[in-house]
Motif scaffolding. Structure first.
Motif, PDB file in Angstrom:
ATOM      1  N   GLU A 106       0.845  -1.190   0.000  1.00  0.00           N
ATOM      2  CA  GLU A 106       0.000   0.000   0.000  1.00  0.00           C
ATOM      3  C   GLU A 106       0.883   1.244   0.000  1.00  0.00           C
ATOM      4  O   GLU A 106       1.933   1.267   0.641  1.00  0.00           O
ATOM      5  CB  GLU A 106      -0.921   0.010   1.221  1.00  0.00           C
ATOM      6  N   PRO A 107       0.471   2.306  -0.703  1.00  0.00           N
ATOM      7  CA  PRO A 107       1.322   3.487  -0.823  1.00  0.00           C
ATOM      8  C   PRO A 107       1.721   4.115   0.514  1.00  0.00           C
ATOM      9  O   PRO A 107       2.855   4.577   0.660  1.00  0.00           O
ATOM     10  CB  PRO A 107       0.465   4.449  -1.658  1.00  0.00           C
ATOM     11  N   TYR A 108       0.808   4.174   1.467  1.00  0.00           N
ATOM     12  CA  TYR A 108       1.127   4.847   2.734  1.00  0.00           C
ATOM     13  C   TYR A 108       2.274   4.135   3.448  1.00  0.00           C
ATOM     14  O   TYR A 108       3.196   4.770   3.961  1.00  0.00           O
ATOM     15  CB  TYR A 108      -0.106   4.910   3.642  1.00  0.00           C
ATOM     16  N   HIS A 109       2.211   2.792   3.470  1.00  0.00           N
ATOM     17  CA  HIS A 109       3.303   2.025   4.094  1.00  0.00           C
ATOM     18  C   HIS A 109       4.643   2.331   3.428  1.00  0.00           C
ATOM     19  O   HIS A 109       5.649   2.571   4.094  1.00  0.00           O
ATOM     20  CB  HIS A 109       3.045   0.512   3.960  1.00  0.00           C
ATOM     21  N   VAL A 129      11.198   0.714  -7.840  1.00  0.00           N
ATOM     22  CA  VAL A 129       9.767   0.511  -8.043  1.00  0.00           C
ATOM     23  C   VAL A 129       9.565  -0.643  -9.020  1.00  0.00           C
ATOM     24  O   VAL A 129       9.958  -0.551 -10.180  1.00  0.00           O
ATOM     25  CB  VAL A 129       9.115   1.791  -8.604  1.00  0.00           C
ATOM     26  N   VAL A 130       8.965  -1.733  -8.562  1.00  0.00           N
ATOM     27  CA  VAL A 130       8.678  -2.866  -9.443  1.00  0.00           C
ATOM     28  C   VAL A 130       7.200  -3.219  -9.350  1.00  0.00           C
ATOM     29  O   VAL A 130       6.515  -2.850  -8.393  1.00  0.00           O
ATOM     30  CB  VAL A 130       9.539  -4.105  -9.104  1.00  0.00           C
ATOM     31  N   LEU A 160       2.810   5.392  -7.413  1.00  0.00           N
ATOM     32  CA  LEU A 160       3.950   6.309  -7.322  1.00  0.00           C
ATOM     33  C   LEU A 160       3.484   7.748  -7.109  1.00  0.00           C
ATOM     34  O   LEU A 160       4.075   8.506  -6.329  1.00  0.00           O
ATOM     35  CB  LEU A 160       4.795   6.192  -8.591  1.00  0.00           C
ATOM     36  N   ASN A 161       2.411   8.137  -7.777  1.00  0.00           N
ATOM     37  CA  ASN A 161       1.871   9.475  -7.578  1.00  0.00           C
ATOM     38  C   ASN A 161       1.432   9.687  -6.132  1.00  0.00           C
ATOM     39  O   ASN A 161       1.636  10.769  -5.558  1.00  0.00           O
ATOM     40  CB  ASN A 161       0.680   9.718  -8.518  1.00  0.00           C
ATOM     41  N   THR A 164       4.681   9.952  -3.789  1.00  0.00           N
ATOM     42  CA  THR A 164       5.353  11.255  -3.865  1.00  0.00           C
ATOM     43  C   THR A 164       4.475  12.355  -3.267  1.00  0.00           C
ATOM     44  O   THR A 164       4.983  13.283  -2.635  1.00  0.00           O
ATOM     45  CB  THR A 164       5.745  11.602  -5.313  1.00  0.00           C
ATOM     46  N   GLY A 165       3.158  12.237  -3.443  1.00  0.00           N
ATOM     47  CA  GLY A 165       2.260  13.195  -2.810  1.00  0.00           C
ATOM     48  C   GLY A 165       2.345  13.142  -1.296  1.00  0.00           C
ATOM     49  O   GLY A 165       2.325  14.182  -0.616  1.00  0.00           O
ATOM     50  N   LEU A 166       2.467  11.947  -0.752  1.00  0.00           N
ATOM     51  CA  LEU A 166       2.618  11.799   0.701  1.00  0.00           C
ATOM     52  C   LEU A 166       3.959  12.349   1.181  1.00  0.00           C
ATOM     53  O   LEU A 166       4.040  12.939   2.272  1.00  0.00           O
ATOM     54  CB  LEU A 166       2.454  10.336   1.093  1.00  0.00           C
TER      55      LEU A 166
END
Length: 453
Positions: A106-109, A129-130, A160-161, A164-166
């Motif tokens: 998950e992106p937040y992690h 990033v894979v 990825l968006n 980077t936003g986080l």
């Protein structure tokens, strides 16, 4: 070549070595694959050699398709972010890069872990990033089947968006630490993300300050068409695999040529092909090492490795016969670029299954070079000067010896030629690679408002 342009080097640490039979090689420390002292030695060797970064790959499964291979190969390794956090404490300069999949996280992690690593290391973190090529991983994450290749890239781009936003949740100067006025942070410089997309809904903000580097360095390894386009828009380093100078030159010019449409310059992206070096003080010694490594490959392990890389089960076929008729590329839901590379190699050189797995048992489709330190340096210099690479991801055949040989024998030769640094000139991985630090989006907003006031 300008004085400023130097070869970039990554130490790709697959323990106890990249060769599938590395653990059987004399001097390889096979029992140390979960020992922090072993990794400390490797990291400090890479730093002694002035490497830009060390890199840990990762995966989320142990395949049970080939039971014999499980017993004959190394299938365990530490979780990379945990390990790199420990190595940050025993190194000062070398970058710390790890693979994390966008398909099974998950992106937040991911944003939180890499931001934390960047702070703990003083600005040395990098994220490879894979999208995951191994379909077995799906079964460890509540899924019956691996996500389709095209959908994996759609998810990766949004992932990825979000990350980077986080990382931009807080402006660089948001934290005041003002005890007298009870002001730990400036709330006006906090920016919740409020992302709602096709794949993710993430409110934010991140509970870690903006990373030291702005963003940890973003690495990608995909060389398919979607992979190249995503890399041209977002990546700062590409790890890639090519067999010939001409193939590498074409890839280099292709990807660099895509950058302008995203407002980027060629220097914003470093292309670093993987290289598997077999080093000998003489040519004969290098040949002996290669022959011994090939002799140590169990047949089942070789067939298993090749089957996984080419995304086709080869175990039913005679090992001394040719590859069977392979499916069309469109039917492959694993690594499409690696499938094409291995298929082309087998056809070009008329290799049997055994000969093909012997060829790729160390380099795994990357470029294998062998010889004396001078000959190794010659081959690296040819690609670097010839418009095929900005640097290389070095894949030692066995550890720790393969890395120590490169640092002690090849690095001095590259330095003698003026191709590689003799000292670190900065403190962050972006400094080493010559990459700019991303501005916080609020800085652009502020500048624009100033211009119209």
């Amino acid at each position: 070549m300008s004085e400023q342009r130097k070869i970039k080097l990554g130490a790709f640490l697959m323990t106890p070595g990249h060769h599938v039979a590395a653990w059987r090689f004399p001097g390889a420390e096979a029992s140390e694959v979960l020992n922090l002292k072993f990794y400390k030695r490797l990291a400090q060797t890479a730093e002694r050699g002035k490497f830009d970064m060390l890199f840990l790959a990762d995966g989320y499964s142990v395949s049970d398709k080939y039971p014999e291979a499980i017993a004959q190969t190394v299938t365990v390794r530490p979780e990379p972010i945990t390990l790199l956090s420990a190595l940050a404490a025993v190194t000062d300069h070398v970058g710390l890069a790890a693979t994390v999949s966008t398909t099974y996280n998950e992106p937040y992690h991911v944003a939180r872990k890499f931001a934390s690593l960047d702070h703990l290391s003083g600005g040395r973190a990098a994220w490879n990033v894979v999208t995951s090529a191994n379909p077995d991983e799906a079964h460890n994450f509540n899924k019956e089947a691996h996500l389709l290749h095209s959908l994996r890239y759609e998810r990766a781009e949004e992932f990825l968006n979000v990350v980077t936003g986080l990382w931009d949740s807080w402006e660089d100067d948001a934290f005041l630490y003002d005890k007298d006025n009870a002001a730990f942070a400036d709330r006006s410089k906090l920016h919740p993300l409020h992302h709602k997309g096709e794949w993710f809904s993430v409110k934010g903000p991140l509970n870690v300050a903006r990373p030291v580097q702005g963003y940890p360095v973003v690495i990608q390894a995909g060389s398919s068409e979607p992979g190249k386009e995503l890399a041209a828009r977002t990546a700062e380093v590409i790890f890639t695999a090519w067999q010939t100078l001409e193939e590498a030159q074409h890839f280099y010019s292709d990807v660099k040529g895509r950058l302008a449409k995203y407002g980027r310059s060629p220097d914003d992206l470093k292309i670093m092909p993987g290289v598997f070096p077999i080093i000998g003080r003489t040519e004969a010694e290098a040949e002996e090492k290669k022959a011994l490594l090939e002799q140590l490959i169990p047949v089942e392990a070789g067939v298993s490795l090749l089957s996984q890389l080419i995304s086709v089960d080869l175990s039913p076929y005679p090992v001394d016969g040719p590859l069977p008729d392979l499916p069309d590329l469109a039917e492959i839901n694993g690594g499409k670029t690696r499938f094409t590379l291995l298929k082309d190699l087998a056809e070009r050189e008329q290799l049997t299954i055994r000969q093909l797995y012997q060829r790729i048992a160390g380099a795994r489709g990357h470029r294998e070079i062998k010889g004396t330190p001078v000959q190794i340096a010659d081959q690296l210099e040819e690609w670097f000067r010839g418009g095929a690479a900005d640097g290389f991801n070095i894949m030692p055949p066995y550890l720790p010896g393969g890395l120590e040989e490169f640092v002690d024998l090849v690095v001095p030769e590259l330095q003698r030629r003026g191709l590689f640094r003799t000292e670190y000139s900065g403190t962050t991985l972006r400094d080493h690679l010559g990459l700019r630090r991303p501005e916080h989006p609020a800085a652009f907003t502020y500048t624009a408002s100033q211009a119209t006031s």
